[in-house]
Design a protein around this motif. Structure first.
Motif, PDB file in Angstrom:
ATOM      1  N   ALA A 134       1.027  -1.397   0.257  1.00 26.04           N
ATOM      2  CA  ALA A 134      -0.115   0.010  -0.100  1.00 26.04           C
ATOM      3  C   ALA A 134       0.801   1.322  -0.018  1.00 26.04           C
ATOM      4  N   ILE A 135       1.937   1.174   0.841  1.00 24.74           N
ATOM      5  CA  ILE A 135       3.045   2.450   0.863  1.00 24.74           C
ATOM      6  C   ILE A 135       3.622   2.705  -0.456  1.00 24.74           C
ATOM      7  N   LYS A 136       3.918   1.430  -1.205  1.00 23.86           N
ATOM      8  CA  LYS A 136       4.773   1.576  -2.260  1.00 23.86           C
ATOM      9  C   LYS A 136       3.565   1.981  -3.705  1.00 23.86           C
ATOM     10  N   LEU A 137       2.430   1.747  -3.624  1.00 22.24           N
ATOM     11  CA  LEU A 137       1.363   2.070  -4.229  1.00 22.24           C
ATOM     12  C   LEU A 137       1.139   3.680  -4.491  1.00 22.24           C
ATOM     13  N   LEU A 138       1.137   4.037  -3.031  1.00 22.18           N
ATOM     14  CA  LEU A 138       0.912   5.519  -2.697  1.00 22.18           C
ATOM     15  C   LEU A 138       2.060   6.426  -3.120  1.00 22.18           C
ATOM     16  N   GLU A 139       3.335   6.062  -2.797  1.00 27.62           N
ATOM     17  CA  GLU A 139       4.446   6.754  -3.327  1.00 27.62           C
ATOM     18  C   GLU A 139       4.429   6.807  -4.611  1.00 27.62           C
ATOM     19  N   GLN A 140       4.257   5.623  -5.424  1.00 28.52           N
ATOM     20  CA  GLN A 140       4.189   5.803  -6.966  1.00 28.52           C
ATOM     21  C   GLN A 140       3.291   7.021  -7.392  1.00 28.52           C
ATOM     22  N   ASP A 148       4.487  21.082  -1.664  1.00 27.32           N
ATOM     23  CA  ASP A 148       4.489  20.858  -0.394  1.00 27.32           C
ATOM     24  C   ASP A 148       3.567  19.796   0.268  1.00 27.32           C
ATOM     25  N   GLY A 149       2.335  19.638  -0.217  1.00 27.13           N
ATOM     26  CA  GLY A 149       1.483  18.644   0.372  1.00 27.13           C
ATOM     27  C   GLY A 149       1.910  17.365  -0.052  1.00 27.13           C
ATOM     28  N   ALA A 150       2.619  17.157  -1.317  1.00 22.08           N
ATOM     29  CA  ALA A 150       3.114  15.729  -1.813  1.00 22.08           C
ATOM     30  C   ALA A 150       4.399  15.661  -1.157  1.00 22.08           C
ATOM     31  N   HIS A 151       5.053  16.410  -0.783  1.00 20.40           N
ATOM     32  CA  HIS A 151       6.304  16.314  -0.094  1.00 20.40           C
ATOM     33  C   HIS A 151       5.885  15.750   1.443  1.00 20.40           C
ATOM     34  N   ASP A 152       4.984  16.396   1.910  1.00 19.67           N
ATOM     35  CA  ASP A 152       4.301  15.949   3.322  1.00 19.67           C
ATOM     36  C   ASP A 152       3.964  14.452   3.381  1.00 19.67           C
ATOM     37  N   VAL A 153       3.096  14.166   2.001  1.00 24.24           N
ATOM     38  CA  VAL A 153       2.774  12.680   2.085  1.00 24.24           C
ATOM     39  C   VAL A 153       3.714  11.766   2.035  1.00 24.24           C
TER      40      VAL A 153
END
Length: 171
Positions: A134-140, A148-153
Motif C-alpha cells: 500500500a505504501i509503495k502504491l501511494l509513493e508511486q 508541499d502537500g506531496a512532500h508531506d505525504v
C-alpha cells in the motif's frame, strides 16, 4: 480525480501496472475495424499498454492524483480508521480488494489502519507485506508531484515504512 477523456501528457493510473503517461492516441485494427486507443507508457520501463478511448474506466484507467488532492490524502493517512476483520482469511480478502482497486484514498485508509496496528503490536508477515505494498502504491502515485502537500505525504510514507512496533522499540 474523476476524468474520462485523456490527452497526451496526462499522468494516469492503470491498475495493477501503476503510474503511466498517455503518450498518444492511436488507431489499432481489431476484427477488421480501426479503434482508438490511448497509448500509455510507464516511466523507467519499456512497458506500454493500449486502453480503449471509448471505455478507459472498464480497464480501470483513471487520472493520477494532483497537488490539489494532497491535503485530503494526507488527512486520510493521518486520521482514518478501517474496521478490518480480525479473522485472517476475511481480512486478507478485504485488504487484497483494496490493493487491487488502486484507489489512493482507500489505500491511504488501509495504510493508516495497518500503520496503527504495526505501532501497537507489530504486523504478521502477510499484513506487513500488504502494508508495504500500500505504501509503495501511494509513493508511486505521489512521485513526480512538486508540491508541499506531496512532500508531506512522501515524508509520512517514509516514516511509516521505517516505524517499528512499540514493543520491539522498547527492548
Amino acid at each position: 480525480m474523476k476524468q474520462t477523456a485523456f490527452e497526451p501528457g496526462d499522468r494516469v493510473v492503470l491498475p495493477p501496472y501503476g503510474i503511466g503517461v498517455v503518450s498518444s492516441i492511436c488507431l489499432r485494427p481489431v476484427a477488421g475495424e480501426d479503434h482508438a486507443y490511448y497509448q500509455v507508457d510507464f516511466p523507467n520501463t519499456s512497458s506500454r499498454a493500449f486502453v480503449p478511448v471509448a471505455s478507459p474506466d472498464i480497464a480501470g484507467m483513471r487520472a493520477a492524483l494532483t497537488a490539489h488532492d494532497m491535503p485530503a490524502l494526507l488527512d486520510s493517512l493521518k486520521t482514518s480508521r478501517l474496521n478490518l476483520p480480525r479473522q485472517w482469511a476475511a481480512r486478507h480478502r478485504r485488504v487484497t480488494e483494496i490493493l487491487v482497486s488502486g484507489n489512493p484514498f482507500e489505500l491511504a485508509i488501509l495504510t493508516c489502519e495497518l500503520r496503527r496496528w504495526n505501532v501497537e503490536r507489530g504486523l504478521p508477515d502477510l499484513d506487513r507485506q500488504a502494508f508495504r505494498r500500500a505504501i509503495k502504491l501511494l509513493e508511486q502515485e505521489v512521485s513526480g508531484l512538486q508540491d508541499d502537500g506531496a512532500h508531506d505525504v512522501q515524508q509520512l510514507l517514509v516514516h511509516a515504512w521505517n516505524e517499528t512496533p512499540q514493543a520491539v522499540a522498547a527492548d
